[in-house]
Design a protein around this motif. Structure first.
Motif, PDB file in Angstrom:
ATOM      1  N   ASP A 146      53.730   7.774  41.162  1.00  0.00           N
ATOM      2  CA  ASP A 146      54.390   6.666  41.851  1.00  0.00           C
ATOM      3  C   ASP A 146      55.842   6.647  41.388  1.00  0.00           C
ATOM      4  O   ASP A 146      56.144   6.212  40.279  1.00  0.00           O
ATOM      5  CB  ASP A 146      53.679   5.360  41.500  1.00  0.00           C
ATOM      6  N   VAL A 147      56.745   7.127  42.226  1.00  0.00           N
ATOM      7  CA  VAL A 147      58.135   7.378  41.831  1.00  0.00           C
ATOM      8  C   VAL A 147      59.065   6.352  42.479  1.00  0.00           C
ATOM      9  O   VAL A 147      58.952   6.063  43.669  1.00  0.00           O
ATOM     10  CB  VAL A 147      58.573   8.797  42.243  1.00  0.00           C
ATOM     11  N   THR A 148      59.998   5.835  41.678  1.00  0.00           N
ATOM     12  CA  THR A 148      61.095   5.026  42.196  1.00  0.00           C
ATOM     13  C   THR A 148      62.401   5.653  41.732  1.00  0.00           C
ATOM     14  O   THR A 148      62.576   5.908  40.535  1.00  0.00           O
ATOM     15  CB  THR A 148      61.031   3.575  41.702  1.00  0.00           C
ATOM     16  N   LEU A 149      63.286   5.939  42.666  1.00  0.00           N
ATOM     17  CA  LEU A 149      64.581   6.543  42.362  1.00  0.00           C
ATOM     18  C   LEU A 149      65.648   5.457  42.297  1.00  0.00           C
ATOM     19  O   LEU A 149      65.789   4.654  43.218  1.00  0.00           O
ATOM     20  CB  LEU A 149      64.944   7.569  43.441  1.00  0.00           C
ATOM     21  N   TYR A 150      66.393   5.438  41.193  1.00  0.00           N
ATOM     22  CA  TYR A 150      67.530   4.540  41.024  1.00  0.00           C
ATOM     23  C   TYR A 150      68.798   5.365  41.182  1.00  0.00           C
ATOM     24  O   TYR A 150      69.056   6.289  40.404  1.00  0.00           O
ATOM     25  CB  TYR A 150      67.494   3.874  39.647  1.00  0.00           C
ATOM     26  N   VAL A 185      70.655  -1.698  36.298  1.00  0.00           N
ATOM     27  CA  VAL A 185      69.444  -0.890  36.442  1.00  0.00           C
ATOM     28  C   VAL A 185      68.364  -1.404  35.497  1.00  0.00           C
ATOM     29  O   VAL A 185      67.189  -1.542  35.890  1.00  0.00           O
ATOM     30  CB  VAL A 185      69.749   0.596  36.175  1.00  0.00           C
ATOM     31  N   ARG A 186      68.738  -1.693  34.266  1.00  0.00           N
ATOM     32  CA  ARG A 186      67.746  -2.185  33.298  1.00  0.00           C
ATOM     33  C   ARG A 186      67.093  -3.476  33.798  1.00  0.00           C
ATOM     34  O   ARG A 186      65.866  -3.650  33.678  1.00  0.00           O
ATOM     35  CB  ARG A 186      68.403  -2.424  31.947  1.00  0.00           C
ATOM     36  N   GLU A 187      67.897  -4.368  34.362  1.00  0.00           N
ATOM     37  CA  GLU A 187      67.345  -5.625  34.864  1.00  0.00           C
ATOM     38  C   GLU A 187      66.276  -5.373  35.928  1.00  0.00           C
ATOM     39  O   GLU A 187      65.242  -6.048  35.958  1.00  0.00           O
ATOM     40  CB  GLU A 187      68.458  -6.498  35.438  1.00  0.00           C
ATOM     41  N   LEU A 188      66.536  -4.402  36.799  1.00  0.00           N
ATOM     42  CA  LEU A 188      65.545  -4.080  37.822  1.00  0.00           C
ATOM     43  C   LEU A 188      64.278  -3.500  37.214  1.00  0.00           C
ATOM     44  O   LEU A 188      63.163  -3.805  37.649  1.00  0.00           O
ATOM     45  CB  LEU A 188      66.144  -3.094  38.827  1.00  0.00           C
ATOM     46  N   VAL A 189      64.432  -2.647  36.204  1.00  0.00           N
ATOM     47  CA  VAL A 189      63.279  -1.997  35.591  1.00  0.00           C
ATOM     48  C   VAL A 189      62.409  -3.004  34.853  1.00  0.00           C
ATOM     49  O   VAL A 189      61.169  -2.984  34.960  1.00  0.00           O
ATOM     50  CB  VAL A 189      63.732  -0.857  34.652  1.00  0.00           C
ATOM     51  N   CYS A 201      66.082   3.170  27.267  1.00  0.00           N
ATOM     52  CA  CYS A 201      65.358   4.109  26.416  1.00  0.00           C
ATOM     53  C   CYS A 201      64.516   3.427  25.336  1.00  0.00           C
ATOM     54  O   CYS A 201      63.760   4.104  24.641  1.00  0.00           O
ATOM     55  CB  CYS A 201      66.322   5.113  25.783  1.00  0.00           C
ATOM     56  N   ASP A 202      64.655   2.114  25.190  1.00  0.00           N
ATOM     57  CA  ASP A 202      63.825   1.398  24.228  1.00  0.00           C
ATOM     58  C   ASP A 202      62.548   0.854  24.847  1.00  0.00           C
ATOM     59  O   ASP A 202      61.722   0.264  24.149  1.00  0.00           O
ATOM     60  CB  ASP A 202      64.614   0.232  23.620  1.00  0.00           C
ATOM     61  N   LEU A 203      62.379   1.043  26.165  1.00  0.00           N
ATOM     62  CA  LEU A 203      61.264   0.429  26.865  1.00  0.00           C
ATOM     63  C   LEU A 203      60.017   1.303  26.879  1.00  0.00           C
ATOM     64  O   LEU A 203      58.908   0.830  26.582  1.00  0.00           O
ATOM     65  CB  LEU A 203      61.669   0.102  28.310  1.00  0.00           C
ATOM     66  N   VAL A 204      60.176   2.554  27.294  1.00  0.00           N
ATOM     67  CA  VAL A 204      59.045   3.474  27.470  1.00  0.00           C
ATOM     68  C   VAL A 204      59.529   4.879  27.130  1.00  0.00           C
ATOM     69  O   VAL A 204      60.736   5.126  27.024  1.00  0.00           O
ATOM     70  CB  VAL A 204      58.512   3.447  28.927  1.00  0.00           C
ATOM     71  N   PRO A 205      58.623   5.843  26.984  1.00  0.00           N
ATOM     72  CA  PRO A 205      59.061   7.228  26.780  1.00  0.00           C
ATOM     73  C   PRO A 205      59.943   7.700  27.937  1.00  0.00           C
ATOM     74  O   PRO A 205      59.798   7.254  29.077  1.00  0.00           O
ATOM     75  CB  PRO A 205      57.747   8.006  26.735  1.00  0.00           C
TER      76      PRO A 205
END
Length: 379
Positions: free
Chosen positions: A34-38, A81-85, A106-110
């Protein structure tokens, strides 16, 4: 697996990085992710991006503008971008080539950081080292062995890095699925020599025009380039049998490949990006080389160490030094005269793409063994 792909360029655009990003997102989606492109919004064309690039899947594209093209602007966009993620649901993996957006999440997930050159334009300069030293870095993906060596040397203070070499790729044409372009100008009863790609400095366009002067019995077709570059080279061209077609949507290129008899990849030792902003010849893995091979076209290419990672003289191409016009002339004359050689080079190139260099194979390779949901090697 949910993948958030971070692209620091625009979609759609006439730059090759957009092709690469859309092909990778398409291949990830084809593999069931399930891919989302930013991405940044494109201004080049208002054509539907999925049609423009000719991808199979309509994965979500979230367009996040950049207030200005300065480090401060890129960081502001990265915050957006971070806010959207973080609004969720959180991805299982962040993948991308945009160091600013990657640093913001980079602190959220691998995450996987893909590089096509050593970045010298990121500010602060420690950004890339911080990414490569992060405990959540799953993998660094590079396109050539040369880049892997240089990246490891540049950041040797970090110790051994999880670097994977994954060359660029191509899709094989689907029989009957490609519409031919309008009838090409020129003579219909002579061989057509093709070049596809940008017309930037370092791409060997001067050599193509030199070959045209040497071979008045062949027609030469150049597909690609900005209007400015196209005008500049057209003014320098002395031969009436050279045709500049300008930029075409990536989805239309298979039709042009179908019309060519021989193709050229005349890269110089220094290959510049748009506006000479950077020089990437040491690490290049040109997508057009793989597209030539995928279409079974006999190719003459520059004999450069980085291209020898994929190309073999008289196996899948003819290799000649980029500064030897006479040698290129001899190679072109040989291919024109020897149909058996044309077929053998083209067939071997296509076989190698099918076995090693498709986008679907690349997507599988860059995720394999990460131990994440939906990837090979998950515990």
């Amino acid at each position: 697996m949910r993948i958030a792909y971070m692209h620091g360029g625009s979609i759609p655009s006439f730059f090759a990085n957009g092709v690469h990003v859309m092909r990778m997102c398409d291949a990830f989606t084809e593999a069931g992710h399930d891919v989302t492109l930013y991405s940044m919004p494109g201004s080049y064309t208002d054509q539907d991006p999925y049609d423009y690039y000719g991808v199979r899947h309509r994965f979500p594209i979230r367009l996040v503008p950049c207030p200005d093209y300065t480090p401060a602007g890129y960081w502001k966009r990265a915050e957006d971008v971070r806010e959207l993620v973080v609004r969720g649901p959180l991805p299982d993996l962040v993948y991308g080539r945009d160091p600013y957006a990657l640093a913001a999440v980079c602190d959220l997930v691998p995450f996987v950081y893909e590089l096509h050159q050593l970045r010298r334009d990121v500010a602060p300069a420690s950004t890339e080292e911080d990414l490569l030293g992060s405990h959540l870095l799953a993998r660094a993906v590079v396109i050539t062995q040369a880049l892997a060596r240089d990246l490891a040397e540049k950041h040797k203070s970090l110790g051994a890095l999880p670097i994977l070499v994954a060359p660029d790729c191509a899709d094989l044409p689907e029989p009957g699925a490609t519409a031919a372009p309008p009838r090409l100008p020129g003579r219909q009863d002579v061989p057509r020599v093709g070049y596809v790609g940008h017309l930037y400095d370092g791409r060997g366009i001067g050599l193509v025009l030199d070959l045209a002067d040497r071979f008045p019995g062949l027609d030469f077709h150049l597909v690609g380039g900005t209007e400015e570059d196209r005008t500049r080279w057209a003014q320098a061209c002395r031969s009436p049998h050279v045709y500049f077609h300008g930029h075409r949507p990536p989805s239309e290129l298979p039709g042009y490949y179908a019309r060519f008899d021989i193709v050229l990849a005349p890269y110089e030792s220094k290959v510049y990006t748009w506006g000479r902003l950077d020089e990437t010849g040491r690490w290049a893995s040109p997508m057009k080389v793989f597209e030539y091979m995928a279409h079974g076209l006999p190719m003459i290419a520059s004999d450069l160490p980085v291209l020898r990672e994929v190309l073999q003289d008289r196996v899948n191409c003819l290799l000649r030094p980029p500064d030897d016009p006479a040698g290129w002339g001899e190679a072109l004359a040989e291919l024109v005269a020897d149909g058996s050689l044309r077929r053998s080079l083209g067939e071997e190139g296509r076989r190698q793409v099918l076995e090693r260099y498709t986008w679907d194979r690349r997507a599988e390779a860059v995720l394999a063994g990460l131990g994440l949901p939906g990837t090979a090697g998950t515990a």
